[in-house]
Each structure stands twice: as C-alpha cells, then as structure tokens.
Design a protein around this motif. Structure first.
Motif, short mmCIF file in Angstrom:
data_model
loop_
_atom_site.label_atom_id
_atom_site.label_comp_id
_atom_site.label_asym_id
_atom_site.label_seq_id
_atom_site.Cartn_x
_atom_site.Cartn_y
_atom_site.Cartn_z
N LEU A 57 -79.80 -13.86 30.87
CA LEU A 57 -78.97 -14.53 30.97
C LEU A 57 -77.82 -13.92 30.11
N GLN A 58 -77.86 -12.54 29.54
CA GLN A 58 -77.01 -12.00 28.85
C GLN A 58 -75.97 -11.35 29.80
N ASP A 59 -77.30 -10.81 31.40
CA ASP A 59 -76.19 -9.70 31.91
C ASP A 59 -76.21 -9.74 33.05
N ALA A 60 -76.13 -11.14 33.35
CA ALA A 60 -75.55 -12.22 34.38
C ALA A 60 -75.62 -13.78 34.11
N PRO A 61 -74.82 -14.20 33.23
CA PRO A 61 -74.95 -15.92 32.84
C PRO A 61 -75.05 -17.07 34.23
N GLY B 172 -88.42 -13.73 32.43
CA GLY B 172 -86.82 -12.03 31.71
C GLY B 172 -86.42 -13.23 31.69
N GLY B 173 -85.85 -14.04 31.38
CA GLY B 173 -84.96 -14.95 31.33
C GLY B 173 -83.74 -14.19 30.16
#
Length: 228
Positions: free
Chosen positions: A68-72, A63-64
C-alpha cells in the motif's frame, strides 16, 4: 491475456472449420491436432492461474501495508480484482445452495402437496351411489356357459342400480378383498367401482373417504380418470 488469446484462437479455428466445410473440407487434417494443443494449453493456463491466484491472495493479505505504501494504485486494483473473484465464488456457492435447496426441499414439498390435493376423499353420498351386490360363489350350474353367465350378471346389475342389492357371482380365485385380504363369504355385501373392481362395503367405504381412487388401478371415481 493468455486466456483471451486461447479463446480467440479457438474462435478462429471454428470459423475456419466452417469455411472449410463450405468450400469442400480442405484443412481438416490439421484441425484436430491444433485443437487438442489449444485445449491443453488452455487447461494448463487455468491451473497456473488458479495457483497464482492463491499465492497472490496470500501475498496481498500478508504484505498489505508495504504494498500500500509502495504502489497504492496497484494494490487497490489488485484488491478490487480479488474482491470480485471472492464475490463470484460466493455467488456460485450461493446459487449451488439454492439449487440444492430447491431440488431436495422445495420439489418434494410441492410433490407431497400435489399428491395430497389429488387424493381427496369422496363423500358418503357418492359412496352410497356405487353399485352394491351380495357375493355368491360361482358354481358349475351358474357358469354352465359364458353366455348364460353374462345374462345372469346383466340382470343382477340392474337390481343393484335401483338401490337394492343384486347378486355377484365370482370364482374362488377372484373372491378376495384386496384391502383386508380376506376372502368373501357367501352373502357378503360388496361395492363395485366404475373400473369393475369389487371390495367389501365397509373396507372400500373407509378407503374412499380418505382417497377417492381404486386401490388396484388408481381410477378416480370423482374425476373419472386414472392417476399415473
């Protein structure tokens, strides 16, 4: 954080045990049980951390993009920690491989090189300078008593050192060359080494050209010592 807490508790326990020993041994009855409990909790924490590391690594890989979009920032922080762990694992495996290579490859090569260097042969001049004798079987007359035998052998030894072949009286159980495993015949030429071991001249000459040590006791005729 749990691991840091366990380390601090263990450090405080050991520090407290040292103070108790200086005071007189008070509080020693509860220290072993507390230590066992801390060690069990630390082992359990290690197992849970290992399992959590595997699941976390799987979730980061699968689930990278959503992470990355939600909590970079959290994502990259986790990636840095995982990369550090992977690097540490690879480093440990590499060090283990280096140690394995050193133990099973380099050390035997060094040992062989040392053995080859320490088993250099003797020169022909050194071999020719060894005392040379002619074998004579020891008879009842020649071994009438030990004193007479020693006198005869001493006189014969002087002849051998001057370049001519003296005579060496030997009993049947001691009249065998350990190189060719053949018994001496009457009149056979023998070389005696400084360690008092004797052999056929031809046999020991070939041996000493390759290895300057006695085949029986490993006495080095060049260095004057015994190889262990």
């Amino acid at each position: 954080m749990f691991h840091v807490g366990f380390v601090c508790a263990e450090y405080r326990r050991r520090d407290g045990d040292g103070d108790d020993e200086l005071v007189g041994g008070s509080g020693l009855s509860r220290s072993p049980s507390r230590s066992r409990m801390i060690k069990r909790l630390e082992s359990l924490n290690t197992v849970i951390s290992s399992i959590w590391w595997v699941f976390g690594f799987y979730w980061i890989v699968v689930g990278g993009q959503p992470l990355l979009q939600d909590a970079p920032r959290l994502y990259w922080l986790t990636v840095v920690f995982l990369a550090f762990d992977v690097f540490f694992v690879i480093f440990c495996i590499g060090m283990a491989f280096v140690v394995f290579l050193a133990l099973f490859c380099c050390i035997p090569i060094l040992a062989i090189a040392y053995a080859v260097a320490s088993t250099e042969g003797a020169s022909e001049d050194t071999i020719r300078s060894l005392p040379k004798y002619r074998y004579r079987p020891a008879t009842v007359l020649s071994t009438f008593n030990n004193l007479g035998m020693e006198e005869v052998l001493g006189a014969r030894s002087g002849l051998g050192n001057n370049g001519s072949s003296g005579e060496l009286f030997l009993h049947s159980e001691d009249s065998e060359c350990c190189i060719c495993l053949s018994s001496y015949v009457d009149g056979a030429e023998l070389y005696t080494l400084p360690c008092n071991h004797h052999f056929h001249c031809s046999c020991i000459s070939k041996w000493l050209l390759i290895n300057a040590t006695c085949p029986l006791c490993k006495f080095n005729i060049l260095k004057g010592d015994t190889l262990v």
